[in-house]
Design a protein around this motif. Structure first.
Motif, PDB file in Angstrom:
ATOM      1  N   GLU A 324       8.520 -59.467  -4.972  1.00 35.72           N
ATOM      2  CA  GLU A 324       9.877 -58.927  -4.822  1.00 35.72           C
ATOM      3  C   GLU A 324      10.916 -60.055  -4.883  1.00 35.72           C
ATOM      4  OE1 GLU A 324      10.254 -55.138  -2.400  1.00 35.72           O
ATOM      5  OE2 GLU A 324      11.510 -56.484  -1.236  1.00 35.72           O
ATOM      6  N   ALA A 325      10.581 -61.177  -4.261  1.00 35.34           N
ATOM      7  CA  ALA A 325      11.529 -62.305  -4.245  1.00 35.34           C
ATOM      8  C   ALA A 325      11.727 -62.890  -5.652  1.00 35.34           C
ATOM      9  CB  ALA A 325      11.024 -63.384  -3.288  1.00 35.34           C
ATOM     10  N   ILE A 326      10.667 -62.911  -6.457  1.00 35.40           N
ATOM     11  CA  ILE A 326      10.812 -63.428  -7.838  1.00 35.40           C
ATOM     12  C   ILE A 326      11.723 -62.492  -8.655  1.00 35.40           C
ATOM     13  CG2 ILE A 326       9.616 -63.999 -10.005  1.00 35.40           C
ATOM     14  CD1 ILE A 326       7.203 -64.904  -8.286  1.00 35.40           C
ATOM     15  N   TYR A 327      11.522 -61.177  -8.525  1.00 42.97           N
ATOM     16  CA  TYR A 327      12.414 -60.235  -9.222  1.00 42.97           C
ATOM     17  C   TYR A 327      13.863 -60.448  -8.764  1.00 42.97           C
ATOM     18  CZ  TYR A 327       8.353 -57.367 -10.664  1.00 42.97           C
ATOM     19  OH  TYR A 327       7.183 -56.923 -11.212  1.00 42.97           O
ATOM     20  N   HIS A 328      14.030 -60.568  -7.469  1.00 41.38           N
ATOM     21  CA  HIS A 328      15.361 -60.686  -6.886  1.00 41.38           C
ATOM     22  C   HIS A 328      16.035 -61.976  -7.361  1.00 41.38           C
ATOM     23  CE1 HIS A 328      17.907 -60.657  -2.965  1.00 41.38           C
ATOM     24  NE2 HIS A 328      18.533 -60.052  -3.939  1.00 41.38           N
TER      25      HIS A 328
END
Ligand code: NAD
Length: 340
Positions: A324-328
């Motif tokens: 999720e953090a990479i997408y964000h």
């Protein structure tokens, strides 16, 4: 010892690994399978000599089912986990346990109120090379870790997505490369590195842009809690499923995972530490051999309960948080700090 009765929901590619593990686990019996494909499900139920259900909610009403294995598309994991826990079942779910961290919070609340436990399948942690590496790092075998880099290049073609309605869509797969293929690598990195403080990531869709609305390539730079650096690159655009390449650079040398062999390189010498065995005939080489151990750990914990040795929700959430953090970060084009 009482025989534990299991049901498998979803009879696609991965269910064979669960079936084989159940067959090899003492005092466990396959009671039922569930699939929305009735023809396939009925034929398999005949072969496996078990009951068949088209609707998983009906199977959950069978008081004889103790343990539910969830092997379905990603968007179904959360509702199926919630329903199975509410029905008083034990649950063993394929990765990813859910599609978002908001889902994790909901599952956490449901698990706290349930009698059953929830295990999640991250079988690559049980590869001989992973276990050896984790132990050596815990023992500080080569001194302080400076960086961990991972390079994952696999092949997922347009027909792979075109022949599967749930893949390649955010709504049903929750992403693609990161949440499906590379999540094992992200899990290994954070497990070996002892957690990530912040990261900057980029996702892209290049070769598969006409086929999927998710990503086929991603990269990220991490800061681990320890102060070590992380480098991650993954793509589904290779022409084969190459073995994961992992490198741990430490003060006194390196550990290198190449072609499923773990090497220690120090003082000018290279020594083999561990070698991942050949997978079962029904399994793909890049899935590894860990399903049997992961599933047996879960059943052992069900029987002897107090200290669960399997990967539960808290551990499973860590790699999802990285995804999720990479997408964000990719959207923001900024570093993203991870919170506990
Ligand atoms: N641990 C690993 O290394 C690994 C490897 C492969 C797949 N997986 C995971 O396993 C899960 C399934 O993947 P797959 O490749 O087997 O998918 P798949 O598409 O091959 O199979 C999914 C099956 O679920 C069935 N299904 C769909 N909706 C259903 C419903 N409502 N009720 C019952 N059955 C339903 C489909 O008919 C199909 O038979 C995914 O979470 C995937 O990420 C994990």
């Amino acid at each position: 010892m009482r025989t534990l009765k299991a049901a498998i929901i979803g009879c696609g590619a991965i269910h064979l690994c669960h079936l084989e593990a159940l067959r090899q686990t003492p005092d466990v019996e396959l009671r039922a399978i569930v699939d929305i494909d009735t023809d396939k499900g009925l034929a398999l139920a005949k072969t496996y000599a078990c009951d068949f259900y088209h609707d998983y909610r009906e199977m959950l009403r069978d008081v004889n089912v103790d343990v539910v294995h969830i092997c379905t598309p990603h968007y179904l994991h959360k509702p199926m986990i919630l329903a199975a826990l509410a029905a008083g079942k034990q649950v063993f779910c394929e990765k990813p346990v859910a599609m978002t961290m908001a889902d994790i919070a909901e599952i956490q609340a449901a698990e706290a109120a349930a009698t059953g436990m929830l295990g999640v399948c991250y079988q690559n942690r049980l590869n001989p090379t992973s276990l050896a590496l984790h132990q050596l790092l815990n023992e500080n075998a080569l001194g302080r870790v400076l960086s961990i880099s991972a390079f994952l290049t696999w092949s997922r073609s347009a027909p792979y997505y075109a022949n599967s309605a749930w893949r390649g869509r955010y709504a049903t797969e929750g992403g693609s490369l990161l949440i499906n293929q590379a999540i094992h690598t992200l899990d290994l990195m954070q497990w070996l590195g002892g957690g990530v403080t912040r990261l900057k990531g980029v996702v892209d869709c290049s070769r598969l842009a006409d086929t999927i609305d998710t990503e086929d390539t991603a990269m990220a730079t991490f800061d681990f809690n320890s102060g070590a650096r992380g480098l991650f690159f993954a793509s589904n655009n290779h022409t084969r499923d190459a073995p994961l390449q992992l490198e741990i650079h430490a003060e006194k040398g390196e550990f290198q995972l190449r072609d499923n062999i773990l090497w220690r390189v120090s003082e000018g010498k290279r020594a083999m530490i561990a070698n991942d065995a050949t997978p079962y005939s029904h399994s793909k080489s890049y899935w590894g051999m860990g399903h049997l151990q992961a599933i047996q750990q879960f059943y052992t914990s069900l029987r002897h309960g107090e200290i669960p040795t399997f990967i539960g929700l808290r551990e499973a959430a860590k790699s999802l948080q990285l995804v999720e953090a990479i997408y964000h970060s990719s959207q923001l084009r900024q570093w993203v700090t991870l919170t506990e």
